[in-house]
Write a protein that holds these residues in place. Structure first.
Motif, PDB file in Angstrom:
ATOM      1  N   PHE B 144      30.148  38.763 -13.951  1.00  0.00           N
ATOM      2  CA  PHE B 144      31.124  38.510 -12.889  1.00  0.00           C
ATOM      3  C   PHE B 144      30.531  38.884 -11.538  1.00  0.00           C
ATOM      4  O   PHE B 144      29.893  39.938 -11.389  1.00  0.00           O
ATOM      5  CB  PHE B 144      32.404  39.327 -13.139  1.00  0.00           C
ATOM      6  N   PHE B 145      30.706  38.031 -10.562  1.00  0.00           N
ATOM      7  CA  PHE B 145      30.216  38.298  -9.213  1.00  0.00           C
ATOM      8  C   PHE B 145      31.404  38.218  -8.271  1.00  0.00           C
ATOM      9  O   PHE B 145      32.053  37.177  -8.149  1.00  0.00           O
ATOM     10  CB  PHE B 145      29.161  37.247  -8.831  1.00  0.00           C
ATOM     11  N   GLY B 146      31.736  39.337  -7.660  1.00  0.00           N
ATOM     12  CA  GLY B 146      32.893  39.354  -6.761  1.00  0.00           C
ATOM     13  C   GLY B 146      32.990  40.702  -6.076  1.00  0.00           C
ATOM     14  O   GLY B 146      32.028  41.481  -6.055  1.00  0.00           O
ATOM     15  N   THR B 147      34.167  40.996  -5.550  1.00  0.00           N
ATOM     16  CA  THR B 147      34.322  42.271  -4.845  1.00  0.00           C
ATOM     17  C   THR B 147      34.753  43.367  -5.828  1.00  0.00           C
ATOM     18  O   THR B 147      35.227  43.077  -6.934  1.00  0.00           O
ATOM     19  CB  THR B 147      35.395  42.155  -3.745  1.00  0.00           C
ATOM     20  N   LYS B 148      34.615  44.606  -5.397  1.00  0.00           N
ATOM     21  CA  LYS B 148      35.015  45.738  -6.247  1.00  0.00           C
ATOM     22  C   LYS B 148      36.518  45.713  -6.494  1.00  0.00           C
ATOM     23  O   LYS B 148      36.998  46.102  -7.563  1.00  0.00           O
ATOM     24  CB  LYS B 148      34.597  47.049  -5.580  1.00  0.00           C
ATOM     25  N   GLU B 149      37.261  45.252  -5.493  1.00  0.00           N
ATOM     26  CA  GLU B 149      38.721  45.175  -5.633  1.00  0.00           C
ATOM     27  C   GLU B 149      39.100  44.161  -6.712  1.00  0.00           C
ATOM     28  O   GLU B 149      39.976  44.413  -7.533  1.00  0.00           O
ATOM     29  CB  GLU B 149      39.381  44.763  -4.300  1.00  0.00           C
ATOM     30  N   GLU B 150      38.398  43.043  -6.718  1.00  0.00           N
ATOM     31  CA  GLU B 150      38.694  41.998  -7.710  1.00  0.00           C
ATOM     32  C   GLU B 150      38.452  42.518  -9.124  1.00  0.00           C
ATOM     33  O   GLU B 150      39.285  42.335 -10.018  1.00  0.00           O
ATOM     34  CB  GLU B 150      37.792  40.771  -7.467  1.00  0.00           C
ATOM     35  N   ILE B 151      37.309  43.180  -9.317  1.00  0.00           N
ATOM     36  CA  ILE B 151      36.979  43.645 -10.679  1.00  0.00           C
ATOM     37  C   ILE B 151      37.929  44.775 -11.098  1.00  0.00           C
ATOM     38  O   ILE B 151      38.320  44.868 -12.273  1.00  0.00           O
ATOM     39  CB  ILE B 151      35.491  44.058 -10.808  1.00  0.00           C
ATOM     40  N   ALA B 152      38.354  45.598 -10.133  1.00  0.00           N
ATOM     41  CA  ALA B 152      39.286  46.684 -10.456  1.00  0.00           C
ATOM     42  C   ALA B 152      40.633  46.105 -10.917  1.00  0.00           C
ATOM     43  O   ALA B 152      41.271  46.631 -11.833  1.00  0.00           O
ATOM     44  CB  ALA B 152      39.477  47.579  -9.227  1.00  0.00           C
ATOM     45  N   ARG B 153      41.038  44.999 -10.302  1.00  0.00           N
ATOM     46  CA  ARG B 153      42.282  44.338 -10.687  1.00  0.00           C
ATOM     47  C   ARG B 153      42.157  43.713 -12.073  1.00  0.00           C
ATOM     48  O   ARG B 153      43.055  43.801 -12.903  1.00  0.00           O
ATOM     49  CB  ARG B 153      42.596  43.231  -9.671  1.00  0.00           C
ATOM     50  N   MET B 154      40.984  43.098 -12.333  1.00  0.00           N
ATOM     51  CA  MET B 154      40.787  42.385 -13.597  1.00  0.00           C
ATOM     52  C   MET B 154      40.561  43.321 -14.779  1.00  0.00           C
ATOM     53  O   MET B 154      40.891  43.002 -15.909  1.00  0.00           O
ATOM     54  CB  MET B 154      39.579  41.447 -13.478  1.00  0.00           C
ATOM     55  N   ARG B 155      39.923  44.457 -14.520  1.00  0.00           N
ATOM     56  CA  ARG B 155      39.569  45.398 -15.599  1.00  0.00           C
ATOM     57  C   ARG B 155      40.161  46.780 -15.287  1.00  0.00           C
ATOM     58  O   ARG B 155      39.428  47.703 -14.916  1.00  0.00           O
ATOM     59  CB  ARG B 155      38.048  45.534 -15.735  1.00  0.00           C
ATOM     60  N   PRO B 156      41.458  46.925 -15.453  1.00  0.00           N
ATOM     61  CA  PRO B 156      42.094  48.198 -15.054  1.00  0.00           C
ATOM     62  C   PRO B 156      41.634  49.402 -15.877  1.00  0.00           C
ATOM     63  O   PRO B 156      41.731  50.530 -15.407  1.00  0.00           O
ATOM     64  CB  PRO B 156      43.586  47.922 -15.240  1.00  0.00           C
ATOM     65  N   ASP B 157      41.109  49.161 -17.087  1.00  0.00           N
ATOM     66  CA  ASP B 157      40.697  50.289 -17.927  1.00  0.00           C
ATOM     67  C   ASP B 157      39.202  50.586 -17.847  1.00  0.00           C
ATOM     68  O   ASP B 157      38.672  51.365 -18.647  1.00  0.00           O
ATOM     69  CB  ASP B 157      41.067  50.006 -19.397  1.00  0.00           C
ATOM     70  N   SER B 158      38.501  49.895 -16.948  1.00  0.00           N
ATOM     71  CA  SER B 158      37.054  50.081 -16.857  1.00  0.00           C
ATOM     72  C   SER B 158      36.641  50.456 -15.439  1.00  0.00           C
ATOM     73  O   SER B 158      37.385  50.229 -14.488  1.00  0.00           O
ATOM     74  CB  SER B 158      36.323  48.797 -17.244  1.00  0.00           C
ATOM     75  N   VAL B 159      35.440  51.016 -15.355  1.00  0.00           N
ATOM     76  CA  VAL B 159      34.870  51.312 -14.028  1.00  0.00           C
ATOM     77  C   VAL B 159      33.451  50.743 -13.960  1.00  0.00           C
ATOM     78  O   VAL B 159      32.745  50.717 -14.971  1.00  0.00           O
ATOM     79  CB  VAL B 159      34.811  52.835 -13.727  1.00  0.00           C
ATOM     80  N   PRO B 160      33.057  50.307 -12.772  1.00  0.00           N
ATOM     81  CA  PRO B 160      31.664  49.870 -12.653  1.00  0.00           C
ATOM     82  C   PRO B 160      30.723  51.074 -12.588  1.00  0.00           C
ATOM     83  O   PRO B 160      31.012  52.045 -11.894  1.00  0.00           O
ATOM     84  CB  PRO B 160      31.643  49.090 -11.336  1.00  0.00           C
ATOM     85  N   VAL B 161      29.663  51.002 -13.363  1.00  0.00           N
ATOM     86  CA  VAL B 161      28.677  52.089 -13.388  1.00  0.00           C
ATOM     87  C   VAL B 161      27.314  51.505 -13.028  1.00  0.00           C
ATOM     88  O   VAL B 161      26.951  50.441 -13.529  1.00  0.00           O
ATOM     89  CB  VAL B 161      28.647  52.743 -14.801  1.00  0.00           C
ATOM     90  N   ASN B 162      26.610  52.185 -12.164  1.00  0.00           N
ATOM     91  CA  ASN B 162      25.279  51.667 -11.801  1.00  0.00           C
ATOM     92  C   ASN B 162      24.200  52.741 -11.927  1.00  0.00           C
ATOM     93  O   ASN B 162      23.182  52.702 -11.250  1.00  0.00           O
ATOM     94  CB  ASN B 162      25.278  51.069 -10.393  1.00  0.00           C
ATOM     95  N   SER B 163      24.478  53.717 -12.821  1.00  0.00           N
ATOM     96  CA  SER B 163      23.493  54.769 -13.052  1.00  0.00           C
ATOM     97  C   SER B 163      23.176  54.834 -14.544  1.00  0.00           C
ATOM     98  O   SER B 163      24.097  54.794 -15.379  1.00  0.00           O
ATOM     99  CB  SER B 163      24.064  56.107 -12.560  1.00  0.00           C
ATOM    100  N   PHE B 164      21.900  54.909 -14.860  1.00  0.00           N
ATOM    101  CA  PHE B 164      21.460  54.873 -16.253  1.00  0.00           C
ATOM    102  C   PHE B 164      20.472  56.006 -16.491  1.00  0.00           C
ATOM    103  O   PHE B 164      19.701  56.350 -15.598  1.00  0.00           O
ATOM    104  CB  PHE B 164      20.776  53.535 -16.566  1.00  0.00           C
ATOM    105  N   LEU B 165      20.505  56.558 -17.704  1.00  0.00           N
ATOM    106  CA  LEU B 165      19.530  57.595 -18.032  1.00  0.00           C
ATOM    107  C   LEU B 165      18.716  57.149 -19.251  1.00  0.00           C
ATOM    108  O   LEU B 165      19.236  57.067 -20.357  1.00  0.00           O
ATOM    109  CB  LEU B 165      20.242  58.926 -18.299  1.00  0.00           C
ATOM    110  N   PHE B 166      17.454  56.825 -18.992  1.00  0.00           N
ATOM    111  CA  PHE B 166      16.540  56.417 -20.067  1.00  0.00           C
ATOM    112  C   PHE B 166      15.651  57.616 -20.367  1.00  0.00           C
ATOM    113  O   PHE B 166      14.703  57.888 -19.611  1.00  0.00           O
ATOM    114  CB  PHE B 166      15.657  55.255 -19.619  1.00  0.00           C
ATOM    115  N   GLY B 167      15.915  58.337 -21.430  1.00  0.00           N
ATOM    116  CA  GLY B 167      15.160  59.568 -21.697  1.00  0.00           C
ATOM    117  C   GLY B 167      15.363  60.517 -20.525  1.00  0.00           C
ATOM    118  O   GLY B 167      16.492  60.909 -20.221  1.00  0.00           O
TER     119      GLY B 167
END
Lengths: 351, 189
Positions: B144-167
């Protein structure tokens, strides 16, 4: 000025000075203490010596980057191993295929290869003619009593002769005309791509992509101007043609180490990368623990772990393995599994 | 780079659990002009012997890209919008360092062309304010490509995460993945 000098990379500066001094020594030796040197070409010589200095400096700085240094060292180590002759032969074949003919570009696009091939061949031909002339390594003479045979002198020794007015003389004397035509056609093909390809239009820049093409065309057109002048205008505009051509060529030489043209020298690293792969295969492949398939050479993976640590990336895991032990597909699956587990733990697969 | 109209309000959100393996994104990706009509997106089975679940992977456009750091030819560059571009064709020597170092398994090596290629977020489209091809065709909105507000409306039980820990390595990215609420980092064991 002192501050500027202080910011220079010392090791690279020394190498660049050595390269420039060696060039001057080769000019002195090859031209027999300048007796065969053409003083009319002095500006070109200064430009070339500066280009040598700049290229050596940038190349040296570039080789100091950890991944580049690793490839350089490994290439030398693998080439000068007990497999020297097969690897040398392999490198020569690749040099002809990928540097002279740039065949790898044909797999990106045939028209692009054709344009680049014309450009590169024109440039290589022009360099092969002008550098020995500028350095005084080659000059031509007439011998007493014979004013129809032209003798080519290489480092002061007679290297061949041809009759004036012969087809060979026509081809040889117009060598730079042929290269100008090749470069101009090639540059126009490359420019057309930049006008029509949506991907290039989105990502190109003036200084990196258009300026080199303009400069090559300017060099070619002004060079053709000199030929046009002495063929059809009896040399009436020689001064203008010669000066404009010299300006464009010297701009090219001065810019050679800094701009897009530096890729000519970087491209040689492709030979090293291929050698690295060949020797790596001989030593053994790495198998992905997820797909159970070979995906790269073990040497490459081991080296990459070290290089990435030098650069500040540590993909080591608690169990002693490393994330780089996984193939690209294995990594994508590991990420998807981690995501699935996080969703499962939250009690909802979708949200 | 030429003048662009890149909309920094727009962001990329990926939810691999929603991938149904239809490969529509692959077909669309090949339409992107910056790829030279090669598909750069990855759709593969997660573990085919156990499940039919597929996963989809675009370039995550890392803040400090490992691929660019390990490139011996300085061929990968990140622009002012954080987009990590596909290899500069004149510089790339086809060594595969980026292919093997990318923690997300994204870059592809085009063997005969001696060239690395990867997703550059459809720069020909995003630079003029359009959405990436894959996100416009994904039927399940795994992409999905859109604004944070749009995704928050569409996925009320989820949050966007952009941090990952590889080892031991933390990787922060421009692209987000959708995670259960309360999560701020995805740990990849």
């Amino acid at each position: 000025m002192y501050r500027l000098i202080k910011t220079l990379n010392r090791r690279a500066l020394i190498k660049a000075i050595v390269a420039a001094v060696l060039t001057v020594i080769f000019v002195l030796m090859g031209s027999r203490n300048l007796q065969n040197f053409d003083p009319a070409l002095i500006a070109y010589l200064i430009g070339t010596v500066f280009a040598v200095f700049g290229i050596a400096y940038r190349y040296s700085v570039w080789l100091q980057r950890p991944p580049t240094r690793l490839y350089w060292r490994r290439s030398m180590q693998f080439l000068f191993s007990r497999y020297f002759f097969p690897y040398l032969w392999r490198s020569i074949k690749l040099f002809v295929r990928n540097i002279f003919f740039q065949r790898f570009i044909a797999f990106r696009s045939r028209r692009r290869w054709f344009g680049h091939f014309l450009l590169a061949t024109g440039c290589m031909l022009a360099f092969a003619i002008t550098i020995p002339l500028t350095f005084g390594w080659i000059h031509f003479i007439l011998k007493p009593g014979d004013d129809t045979t032209y003798y080519a002198m290489l480092f002061g020794f007679e290297a061949g002769s041809f009759q004036l007015g012969s087809p060979l003389a026509f081809i040889a004397f117009h060598g730079l005309v042929w290269s100008s035509v090749l470069v101009t056609i090639g540059a126009v093909i490359m420019m057309k791509r930049r006008f029509t390809d949506g991907g290039l239009i989105a990502t190109q820049s003036f200084e990196n992509d258009w300026l080199p093409l303009f400069l090559l065309i300017a060099i070619s057109v002004t060079g053709l101007g000199i030929s046009y002048d002495y063929t059809f205008l009896e040399g009436k505009t020689y001064q203008f043609m010669a000066v404009t051509h010299a300006i464009t060529v010297i701009l090219f030489l001065v810019w050679l180490p800094f701009g897009k043209f530096f890729h000519i020298f970087q491209r040689l690293a492709q030979l090293g990368a291929t050698l690295y792969k060949a020797e790596g295969k001989r030593r053994g492949m790495a198998t992905c623990p997820h797909t159970k398939e070979d995906f790269a050479t073990q040497t490459h993976i081991d080296d990459l772990k070290k290089v990435s640590k030098t650069l500040g990336f540590n993909y080591d895991k608690e169990d002693g393995t490393n994330h780089m032990d996984l193939s690209p597909e294995g990594k994508r699956s590991a990420l998807a599994n981690a995501h699935l587990n996080a969703r499962k733990e939250a009690g909802k697969l979708f949200g | 780079m030429p003048e662009t109209n890149y909309d920094q309000e727009m962001a990329f959100f990926v939810d691999m659990q929603r991938c149904i393996g239809c490969h529509a994104c692959e077909m669309a990706c090949a339409e992107c002009e910056t790829n030279g009509q090669e598909s750069m997106i990855h759709v593969n089975y997660v573990d085919r012997s156990k499940s039919t679940q597929t996963t989809v992977q675009v370039c995550m456009h890392c803040e400090d890209p490992t691929c660019a750091n390990v490139c011996p030819a300085d061929a990968i560059h990140q622009d002012e919008f954080g987009v990590v571009h596909s290899a500069n064709t004149s510089r790339c020597i086809g060594c595969s360092n980026c292919v093997l170092a990318c923690p997300f398994g994204v870059p592809k090596k085009m063997e005969e062309a001696e060239l690395m290629m990867k997703c550059n977020m459809c720069y020909d489209r995003t630079s003029v304010g359009k959405k990436p091809m894959c996100a416009t065709v994904c039927p399940s909105q795994a992409l999905f490509f859109g604004t944070k507000e749009e995704i928050a409306r569409m996925r009320p039980d989820s949050v966007p995460v952009n941090s990952f820990l590889f080892g031991k390595q933390e990787v922060n990215t421009k692209v987000n993945i959708m995670m259960p609420k309360g999560t701020d980092q995805l740990l990849i064991p």
